[in-house]
Scaffold this active site. Structure first.
Site, PDB file in Angstrom:
ATOM      1  N   ARG A 319       0.987  -1.135   0.033  1.00 22.92           N
ATOM      2  CA  ARG A 319       0.234   0.279  -0.116  1.00 22.92           C
ATOM      3  C   ARG A 319       0.849   1.381  -0.402  1.00 22.92           C
ATOM      4  O   ARG A 319       0.595   1.999  -0.539  1.00 22.92           O
ATOM      5  CB  ARG A 319      -0.745  -0.141   0.999  1.00 22.92           C
ATOM      6  CG  ARG A 319      -1.542   1.219   1.216  1.00 22.92           C
ATOM      7  CD  ARG A 319      -2.924   1.042   1.979  1.00 22.92           C
ATOM      8  NE  ARG A 319      -4.129  -0.026   1.447  1.00 22.92           N
ATOM      9  CZ  ARG A 319      -5.835   0.889   1.071  1.00 22.92           C
ATOM     10  NH1 ARG A 319      -5.167   1.738   1.205  1.00 22.92           N
ATOM     11  NH2 ARG A 319      -6.527  -0.523   1.056  1.00 22.92           N
ATOM     12  N   GLU A 727      -9.353   5.941   7.489  1.00 21.68           N
ATOM     13  CA  GLU A 727      -8.239   6.659   7.314  1.00 21.68           C
ATOM     14  C   GLU A 727      -7.947   6.902   6.711  1.00 21.68           C
ATOM     15  O   GLU A 727      -6.837   8.234   7.818  1.00 21.68           O
ATOM     16  CB  GLU A 727      -7.775   5.137   7.244  1.00 21.68           C
ATOM     17  CG  GLU A 727      -7.361   4.155   7.466  1.00 21.68           C
ATOM     18  CD  GLU A 727      -6.905   2.628   6.766  1.00 21.68           C
ATOM     19  OE1 GLU A 727      -6.035   2.161   6.753  1.00 21.68           O
ATOM     20  OE2 GLU A 727      -7.898   2.492   5.333  1.00 21.68           O
TER      21      GLU A 727
END
Length: 795
Positions: A319, A727
């Site tokens: 990621r 997030e």
């Protein structure tokens, strides 16, 4: 608009409402895992036997003295494990190790009638260790070629040609800190076994299904013999995605062997020294710009500090690589990733899951290079925004680049940027020892798990004869408001008032094979599954109502707890409708399911479209910095964040505020230190309490804090048009760090790229100010300050 996104008449979603457990939280009535001990009879308490060395081989483990301690019932060791002696999914985390891999590694667990008895028993256990060489820092691991796991490479375009054709090429290094989750509730588990041998574990876990799987394989059982429940967590932030499994397994093993309930709860110091953190990273890079300040090529290597085992380091690294572009188009990119194997706790998921680390690298580059290019940092960022038709380096089209500019332009207007910059310039001219600056940064964050299989959710919805509704879903509640949103989704989908709906705790025997509540996907996956289950029930009830009202089922609408049909005066109340359905033997329960469509990802080639959509946001932050000490204060923050059509606006605004503050903590305050010397405490965590590890508090909150949600922002193909919010807001805090960089630069004569360590503590800001005052980068002459950055060189 898709059926999943469309909202019905009078929806409960979209209304601002308090967290479903808010009253319980503030009154102390909310139950957490460890509170259940007081409701359980004959509980034993587990305490770890920790070995305080960074790396060593166990040569002897003697437990006789512990068993002689009054109140000690049993000492658990590797010999007691009937199944697999491993707490991880990759089988590289021995539950009872024969090799100590970090300072404070638990090698055995003592069960006692009281916690004090267990503690004294743990002190009495004798462990002999042959010390082995250790790697504590990422730099040590790099020098020793100490890596583990996958080493992916993200590649697009022709990087070498792109750099050769660039008018300006800069290179540098950047190391930045790990971060402690510091959830209010430490790791906890309570296990017991019933008369049939069924193991029931109450666990503070973000991933009950995986906790169930690990407990089962440690005990040598099948998953259907283990049930895991999570009432709620007092915070998780990713730290309870993988790390709770071993603690739950210890409690379950103790319960099976003793026949008594076993409670395990780490105290704060144990939690800090035994559980993983956000991955710290080291980055090396070269970047090329054309004469207009547009990025032509990026060549970078990102090294994540994985700690002693892999845990989630591989997907975290993936990621990070997928987010190194942030909001900027990079036509030629080569980004290599690797995971350092260090003798520290195994680092794990933390809000953003590698995304913040990748994005921090490019934002640091942009802030550092802007003055070297003679451009305002905002202007440099704007020139490189994604535009229509452009794709990420891994090949996913950025289908709504207009959202990048929409939040950016809106925050500039809301913050009165032009007027305030004039005021700041006047202030700085009049104050030689105090400087102010304002910075704006944006974000583009992909929503979905990179591993496609994880993008599925389940739910079970029950309607009882009296018309009341109980929903079960696979997501866990850690304070983020997921359960609140699920209640709103269920009430909206069924067409009933919110008070008709209740939510049950998350359990593996209600909804199986769930994914972790992580990757900001909790609402998307579980909300769509709840909606699916409710729609099955509405379809059945519409058949019943149609018969009573004499209409076609397609003409029935259930709104505000009443079934009506177009052109028919008669109506049917919800309770009557449900009762009628029961007597007609219509099933009043439904299992819902959802799988995210349109995803594909090839981990080998690092290509595909791993994300359902991108979340966007922008923040403008103004700071004031003292030139004598580097101390600073955040004067004002303005945020515009894209959450699609919010399911619960008050919950979402709270998430934006909390995420921003947590990000600011990581970037400016939370200075995690490890003993990297050669003494007896090598590898010890030095900041193992709130007294030495500084967290954001009220005193660090912005003096003025304005948060707005982007309007008219429906996300097609997501539940009721909403977007994930957990997030992404954390990355809005880049604006704080960039404002500090710009304020430090104001102490110099301009045109110098200012290096700034991360976290940007007052000490780090002070050294940046000193470099700016001298008109050049101190690091160019003196190497690194601490474990920070080496200088760039313009070409």
């Amino acid at each position: 608009m898709s059926h999943l996104s469309e909202r019905p008449e009078n929806p409960v979603v979209g209304l601002s409402m308090p967290h479903e457990s808010a009253t319980l939280h503030v009154t102390g009535a909310a139950l957490y895992t460890d509170d259940l001990v007081h409701r359980t009879k004959d509980v034993l308490h587990a305490y770890p036997v920790q070995v305080m060395t960074a790396h060593g081989r166990i040569t002897a483990l003697r437990t006789d003295a512990a068993l002689a301690v009054p109140g000690v019932v049993r000492v658990l060791t590797g010999a007691d494990v009937p199944g697999i002696n491993d707490a991880g999914m990759k089988h590289d985390e021995p539950l009872f190790p024969d090799e100590v891999m970090f300072h404070g590694h638990a090698v055995a667990w003592v069960l006692g009638e009281t916690l004090e008895a267990a503690r004294l028993g743990a002190e009495a256990v004798e462990v002999e260790v042959e010390e082995l060489p250790s790697l504590v820092t990422v730099r040590e691991a790099i020098e020793a070629d100490g890596f583990h796991g996958a080493r992916p490479v993200l590649l697009s375009g022709d990087v070498d040609s792109g750099l050769a054709d660039s008018a300006h090429v800069f290179s540098g290094e950047f190391s930045f800190s790990d971060q402690e989750h510091f959830y209010l509730e430490t790791h906890a588990a309570l296990a017991q076994v019933d008369e049939a041998g069924q193991v029931f574990v109450q666990s503070s876990t973000q991933h009950p299904s995986e906790t169930q799987e690990i407990v089962a394989h440690v005990l040598g059982l099948h998953s259907h013999e283990v049930t895991v429940q999570c009432l709620r967590m007092g915070g998780g932030f990713g730290g309870k995605e993988m790390q709770p499994h071993g603690f739950a397994a210890i409690a379950a093993l103790g319960a099976v062997l003793t026949g008594r309930p076993v409670r395990l709860r780490l105290d704060r110091t144990q939690d800090l020294t035994m559980s993983g953190k956000r991955h710290g990273f080291h980055a090396e890079w070269r970047i090329g710009f054309d004469d207009d300040g547009r990025i032509r090529a990026l060549d970078a290597t990102l090294t994540a500090d994985g700690g002693w085992s892999l845990d989630l380091s591989e997907p975290v690294l993936a990621r990070a690589l997928c987010h190194i572009d942030n909001t900027y188009w990079i036509p030629n990119a080569r980004v290599a990733g690797r995971i350092a194997r260090t003798n520290k706790v195994s680092n794990t998921a933390f809000r953003g899951f590698g995304g913040p680390q990748g994005m921090l690298v490019i934002e640091d580059i942009m802030g550092r290079c802007a003055p070297l290019l003679g451009l305002d940092p905002m202007e440099l960022r704007e020139r490189n925004f994604y535009r229509k038709g452009q794709s990420t380096p891994y090949g996913q089209p950025v289908v709504r680049p207009d959202r990048i500019t929409a939040v950016w332009d809106r925050v500039k207007d809301d913050a009165d940027l032009d007027g305030r910059r004039r005021e700041i310039a006047a202030f700085n001219a009049a104050h030689p020892h105090t400087k102010r600056a304002i910075a704006v940064t944006g974000l583009k964050f992909g929503i979905s798990f990179n591993l496609t299989a994880f993008n599925q959710g389940g739910a079970l919805v029950l309607i009882y004869k009296d018309g009341s509704v109980l929903i079960n879903h696979g997501g866990t509640e850690m304070g983020q408001g997921l359960h609140t949103k699920m209640l709103q989704v269920a009430a909206t989908s069924l067409g009933v008032p919110l008070e008709k709906v209740r939510l049950a705790p998350t359990r593996t025997d209600k909804v199986p094979n769930t994914s972790a509540t992580a990757a900001s996907s909790g609402t998307d996956l579980n909300g769509a599954a709840v909606k699916n289950a409710c729609e099955q029930l509405v379809e059945r009830l519409s058949q019943v109502a149609a018969t009573r009202l004499g209409v076609n089922p397609s003409d029935v609408r259930i709104v505000d707890g009443v079934a009506r049909a177009l052109g028919v005066d008669e109506e049917l109340a919800w309770n009557d409708l449900v009762r009628t359905a029961y007597f007609q033997r219509v099933q009043l329960s439904a299992a819902g399911f959802y799988r995210t469509e349109g995803l594909h990802w090839d981990a080998k080639t690092f290509k595909g479209s791993p994300f359902k959509y991108f979340a966007h946001g922008a923040a403008a932050t103004e700071v004031e910095v003292d030139g004598f000490t580097g101390a600073y204060r955040v004067r004002r923050v303005d945020i515009v964040h894209d959450v699609g059509d919010s399911l619960s606006p008050m919950i979402d605004i709270g998430q934006v505020e909390g995420g921003f503050v947590q990000g600011a903590g990581w970037l400016t305050l939370e200075d995690m230190r490890w003993d990297s010397g050669d003494g007896p405490n090598r590898g010890r965590l030095l900041t193992q309490a709130a007294s030495t590890y500084k967290l954001p508090s009220f005193s660090e909150m912005p003096e003025e804090f304005n948060v707005k949600l982007l309007e008219d922002a429906t996300e097609e193909g997501a539940v009721y048009g909403s977007k994930a919010v957990g997030e992404p807001p954390l990355m809005l805090a880049f604006s704080v760090r960039e404002a500090l960089r710009q304020a430090a630069a104001e102490f110099g004569s301009g045109g110098v790229g200012v290096e700034l360590a991360s976290p940007a503590t007052p000490e780090a800001v002070y050294w940046a100010i000193q470099a700016a005052r001298q008109g050049h980068d101190l690091l160019a002459d003196e190497g690194r300050v601490g474990d920070d950055v080496e200088a760039l060189s313009g070409a």
